[in-house]
Write a protein that holds these residues in place. Structure first.
Motif, short mmCIF file in Angstrom:
data_model
loop_
_atom_site.label_atom_id
_atom_site.label_comp_id
_atom_site.label_asym_id
_atom_site.label_seq_id
_atom_site.Cartn_x
_atom_site.Cartn_y
_atom_site.Cartn_z
N ILE A 45 -2.06 4.21 -36.28
CA ILE A 45 -2.27 3.73 -37.51
C ILE A 45 -1.34 2.93 -38.58
O ILE A 45 -1.53 1.90 -39.06
CB ILE A 45 -3.29 4.64 -38.38
CG1 ILE A 45 -4.39 4.86 -37.77
CG2 ILE A 45 -3.39 4.43 -39.91
CD1 ILE A 45 -5.38 3.98 -37.70
N LYS A 46 -0.28 3.56 -38.63
CA LYS A 46 0.94 3.18 -39.32
C LYS A 46 1.52 1.82 -38.79
O LYS A 46 2.42 1.31 -39.40
CB LYS A 46 2.11 4.22 -39.63
CG LYS A 46 1.43 5.45 -40.34
CD LYS A 46 2.87 6.29 -40.56
CE LYS A 46 3.78 5.89 -41.78
NZ LYS A 46 4.70 6.78 -41.95
N PHE A 49 -0.41 -0.74 -40.42
CA PHE A 49 -0.57 -0.25 -41.80
C PHE A 49 0.07 -1.62 -42.69
O PHE A 49 -0.61 -2.13 -43.53
CB PHE A 49 -0.01 1.01 -42.11
CG PHE A 49 -0.26 1.54 -43.52
CD1 PHE A 49 -1.41 1.87 -43.84
CD2 PHE A 49 0.72 1.53 -44.67
CE1 PHE A 49 -1.91 2.43 -45.13
CE2 PHE A 49 0.45 2.03 -45.76
CZ PHE A 49 -0.91 2.44 -46.14
N VAL A 191 -7.45 -2.01 -35.33
CA VAL A 191 -7.76 -0.83 -36.14
C VAL A 191 -8.97 -0.12 -35.56
O VAL A 191 -9.27 1.20 -35.35
CB VAL A 191 -7.78 -0.89 -37.82
CG1 VAL A 191 -8.47 0.03 -38.19
CG2 VAL A 191 -6.63 -1.38 -38.37
N MET A 195 -9.29 3.38 -33.88
CA MET A 195 -9.96 4.59 -34.47
C MET A 195 -10.90 5.17 -33.44
O MET A 195 -11.36 6.51 -33.79
CB MET A 195 -10.89 4.14 -35.64
CG MET A 195 -10.41 3.47 -36.72
SD MET A 195 -9.46 5.24 -37.40
CE MET A 195 -11.02 6.17 -37.87
N GLU A 261 -14.53 8.20 -42.70
CA GLU A 261 -13.57 8.25 -42.97
C GLU A 261 -12.84 9.79 -43.39
O GLU A 261 -11.58 10.16 -43.23
CB GLU A 261 -13.16 7.30 -44.18
CG GLU A 261 -13.18 5.87 -43.50
CD GLU A 261 -14.42 5.40 -43.21
OE1 GLU A 261 -14.54 4.43 -42.18
OE2 GLU A 261 -15.44 5.72 -43.72
N SER A 273 -4.26 7.50 -42.75
CA SER A 273 -4.81 7.40 -41.54
C SER A 273 -6.22 6.64 -41.41
O SER A 273 -6.74 6.06 -40.56
CB SER A 273 -5.22 8.68 -41.05
OG SER A 273 -6.24 9.48 -41.51
N GLN A 277 -9.43 0.97 -42.46
CA GLN A 277 -10.90 0.99 -42.60
C GLN A 277 -11.59 1.25 -44.09
O GLN A 277 -12.75 0.89 -44.22
CB GLN A 277 -11.56 1.94 -41.60
CG GLN A 277 -10.98 3.44 -41.53
CD GLN A 277 -9.81 3.68 -41.09
OE1 GLN A 277 -8.73 2.82 -40.90
NE2 GLN A 277 -9.77 4.81 -40.45
N THR A 425 -14.89 -1.72 -38.81
CA THR A 425 -13.38 -2.39 -38.80
C THR A 425 -13.19 -3.72 -37.86
O THR A 425 -12.09 -4.14 -38.03
CB THR A 425 -12.27 -1.13 -38.48
OG1 THR A 425 -12.84 -0.58 -37.29
CG2 THR A 425 -12.00 -0.29 -39.54
#
Length: 439
Positions: A45-46, A49, A191, A195, A261, A273, A277, A425
């Motif tokens: 995720i990062k 980001f 993303v 996910m 989420e 995280s 989204q 997303t």
């Protein structure tokens, strides 16, 4: 019917959390070894980001017709963040004094082994706590350095300046805007792919937590944990519920809209995280792109409501457990210090512990060694902090958008009422276009 229900991401995440807890209870060593699953998901995720924040902020500002709106949104967002985070700190202080979870533990600080918190105290000592240094840190040494280190505020500063520059260029800047638009869609598709791994990550993170620290650590400090969860619940229901009503939407419907989420945050214990989204869903619900792009990233640092509740509760709990007397002025001093140090919080697990260590280090009366008492349950309380941070940031975005007239309330009502299809997303580009605003 069952297959369609099991296909929902939030159901899969919840199943992953349950499986992780069971693995941690019955096979603790196996559970502890699954930590890389959660870590890998956070890193994935990062990975996107910084690009997501950069593209969203630049596109939002570049399409603004009036640059004064940018300053108006930023100023009102800062006012909102300061009021809400202060209220969270005060609420934590009041509840911990009423319940007194540390009363009767009678811990002698001299008998505590501080080796286990050396990492956190050294990290706190290495960082300068002055406000000037904080402001200077917002300016990146270089653009690439900010992106390489995922420095949220530095990326936000550069993105805002670049967006303003493109807005002033007008037609000449349109080719760059078009490229960023395509780039943004590509990032959100990534993303969407990442996910799908959320259930596996939730399983690994929960298995590690329970496997390493055990359910016994929950029971031994259960009163503190229960107080923390109760306070976060009250903050969400009472405070954020009132803000939601004033902003013209139902908090319960909004939480249902964000259920995927929230379950992901529950499993990973990280509010970062779900940032990409979350931004997509808020745009889909009728919040203009500039407001989403500015408020969500900056809210991670300036509006950590769950962290603020934890800070005051943890500090006073240590004082109670070690029989450290605190006057009203002492507690107000703790509150005043936390008003500054809490603004350095990030959305990653562990940052709260470092900030708490830095805060206690500035105080002469509360023993830093008392943080050892929190090690066993800090990871369990991080879920409450992360979920409260996420909900507070999402509600704050809608409230600020309503305040500045950048919220399409008709669309919001349709989305929360289920009259429009849910956001994704990885949805079509049209879903990422700026919304029409209304006062």
């Amino acid at each position: 019917m069952a297959k369609r229900y099991l296909g929902k991401l939030y159901v899969q995440v919840l199943m992953g959390v349950t499986l992780g807890i069971l693995l941690g209870v019955f096979w603790p060593q196996v559970g502890a070894d699954l930590k890389p699953l959660g870590d890998a998901f956070i890193k994935l995720i990062k990975m996107v980001f910084a690009p997501v924040i950069f593209a969203t902020v630049v596109l939002g500002i570049a399409r603004m017709e009036n640059m004064k709106e940018l300053g108006r949104v930023g100023m009102r967002a800062l006012i909102y963040f300061e009021v809400l985070s202060t209220f969270a700190l005060v609420l934590g202080l009041v509840v911990v004094n009423l319940v007194q979870p540390g009363q009767g533990m009678n811990i002698d600080p001299a008998t505590l082994d501080t080796k286990s918190i050396a990492t956190y105290t050294s990290a706190a000592a290495s960082g300068s706590g002055s406000f000037t240094d904080f402001l200077l840190h917002v300016i990146p040494a270089s653009v690439t350095d900010a992106f390489a280190k995922n420095e949220i505020l530095q990326i936000l500063l550069f993105s805002s300046l670049f967006g303003i520059a493109l807005a002033h260029l007008g037609v000449r800047g349109k080719p760059v805007v078009d490229v960023l638009e395509s780039f943004s869609h590509g990032m959100f598709h990534i993303v969407g792919m990442v996910m799908r791994l959320a259930p596996l990550a939730a399983c690994g993170a929960m298995a590690f937590t329970v496997g390493k620290y055990g359910l016994g650590s929950i029971v031994s400090l259960g009163k503190l944990m229960a107080t923390m969860y109760l306070t976060c619940f009250l903050f969400v229901v009472v405070v954020l519920g009132a803000i939601a009503r004033l902003s013209g939407f139902s908090l319960w419907k909004f939480l249902k809209y964000l259920k995927e989420e929230l379950f992901t945050v529950l499993g990973t214990s990280s509010s970062e995280s779900v940032v990409p989204q979350l931004m997509t869903k808020l745009e889909h619900a009728g919040v203009s792109k500039p407001v989403v792009g500015l408020v969500i990233p900056s809210g991670l640092t300036f509006n950590p409501d769950g962290q603020c509740i934890y800070y005051t509760m943890a500090a006073i709990f240590i004082a109670q457990a070690t029989n450290t007397p605190l006057t009203l002025m002492d507690q107000l001093l703790v509150l005043g210090v936390l008003l500054l140090t809490s603004k350095g919080s990030a959305g990653v697990t562990g940052s709260g512990f470092i900030t708490l260590a830095a805060t206690l280090a500035t105080m002469d009366n509360i023993p830093v060694a008392g943080m050892v008492l929190l090690l066993g349950v800090d990871r369990f309380m991080s879920e409450a902090r992360a979920i409260t941070n996420t909900i507070g940031n999402a509600v704050g975005t809608l409230a600020i958008a309503r305040w500045v007239g950048a919220l399409d309330q008709q669309r919001l009502g349709q989305v929360l009422g289920g009259q429009l299809p849910p956001a994704s997303t990885a949805q079509e580009p049209a879903a990422l276009q700026p919304r029409a605003t209304q006062a």
